[in-house]
Design a protein around this motif. Structure first.
Motif: not given
Length: 309
Positions: A240, A237, A244
């Motif tokens: 990611s 997580t 982003e």
């Protein structure tokens, strides 16, 4: 209306307590909508140019009122509150308060708006004004908002640049190069930070602490696992969300920050290559030199010789 006229017409009116709505924006020859409204964060990726740039320092007596009720504001404007406070009041008869701001606030006022400002009754209020218009690559005018709003309650990170812009208009000889460089720099900071605030209000906020850790201490070699633990998320997580937000891995982001810091240190006449390596957490100067050449394309000594002040 004469349809042969090709001038752009528009006006902006107060819609409610905080909204200002663009009512009409069109080319009278074609009857087409022309003015875009982009959120400030979009300027980070959009090509644009600025016109009608002007900036100045302002000092307002306690209880002073500034009125823009009888005519439309001719340009967009940023207003940074160095001290004091103010209330923005609607142009409507009921005089609704649109916005209340205090020291540190960074306010956007769209072109065409009408309003009244009540400044602090107790103390002198000092502000820095930055006026501008915006045009896209096809030379069509656009704006970055449809209402008077406080973009940042704590806009101190913009204080140096907006004061420098105002100072540049006090010089005996105006420098377009200086004015443009500072003005576009402010736009970059506005777009970058509004983009960041938007993302931090979503899932990105989970890893904010870790991002700040990397940005303030790029020489701190915490592992991705340790950074993920700091954010209370899994490694997957974390990676990611980080990609982003930053568009790259944590390692690549730290590497870029470290290289930027290395270049700054090497540009200092009083800091040697070995001292630079040590400051950045490299115990082996030779390894630092190999790392620097790989990432910069020239040796640390060559860079220092070229950029020493």
């Amino acid at each position: 209306m004469d349809k042969t006229i090709k001038k752009l017409y528009f006006y902006i009116t107060v819609q409610n307590a905080v909204d200002i709505e663009v009512k009409t924006v069109y080319n009278t020859a074609k009857g087409e909508m022309n003015m875009k409204i982009l959120s400030p964060d979009r300027l980070y990726t959009e090509n644009f140019r600025m016109g009608n740039i002007f900036s100045m320092h302002q000092s307002w007596d306690p209880g002073h009122e500034f009125s823009m009720l009888s005519h439309d504001r001719p340009t967009n404007a940023f207003l940074y509150f160095s001290s004091g406070s103010a209330k923005y009041v609607s142009a409507r008869e009921n005089g609704e308060v649109l916005l209340e701001v205090s020291a540190g606030a960074f306010v956007f006022i769209p072109k065409g708006s009408r309003y009244l400002i009540h400044f602090d009754e107790r103390v002198r209020t000092r502000t820095e004004l930055f006026e501008f218009t915006l045009f896209d690559t096809e030379d069509r005018e656009f704006t970055i908002g449809k209402r008077i709003e406080c973009l940042f309650e704590d806009g101190e990170f913009l204080s140096f640049d907006i004061n420098r812009l105002a100072d540049s208009f006090r010089l005996p000889v105006l420098s377009p190069t200086l004015i443009n460089s500072v003005a576009y720099g402010i736009m970059y900071l506005v777009s970058e930070n509004t983009s960041r605030e938007g993302m931090l209000s979503t899932g990105i906020g989970l890893i904010e602490k870790s991002i700040r850790m990397i940005e303030t201490s790029p020489d701190n070699d915490m592992t991705v696992g340790e950074l993920a633990k700091l954010s209370n998320v899994s490694i997957g997580t974390f990676n990611s969300l980080f990609h982003e937000y930053c568009g790259m891995s944590p390692g690549a982001y730290r590497n870029r920050l470290k290289l930027t810091r290395a270049k700054k240190l090497l540009s200092d006449s009083y800091i040697s290559v070995s001292e630079t390596a040590q400051t950045l957490g490299f115990n082996d100067t030779g390894y630092f030199c190999r790392w620097f050449k790989k990432n910069c394309g020239m040796t640390a000594s060559q860079y220092a010789k070229k950029h020493k002040k």
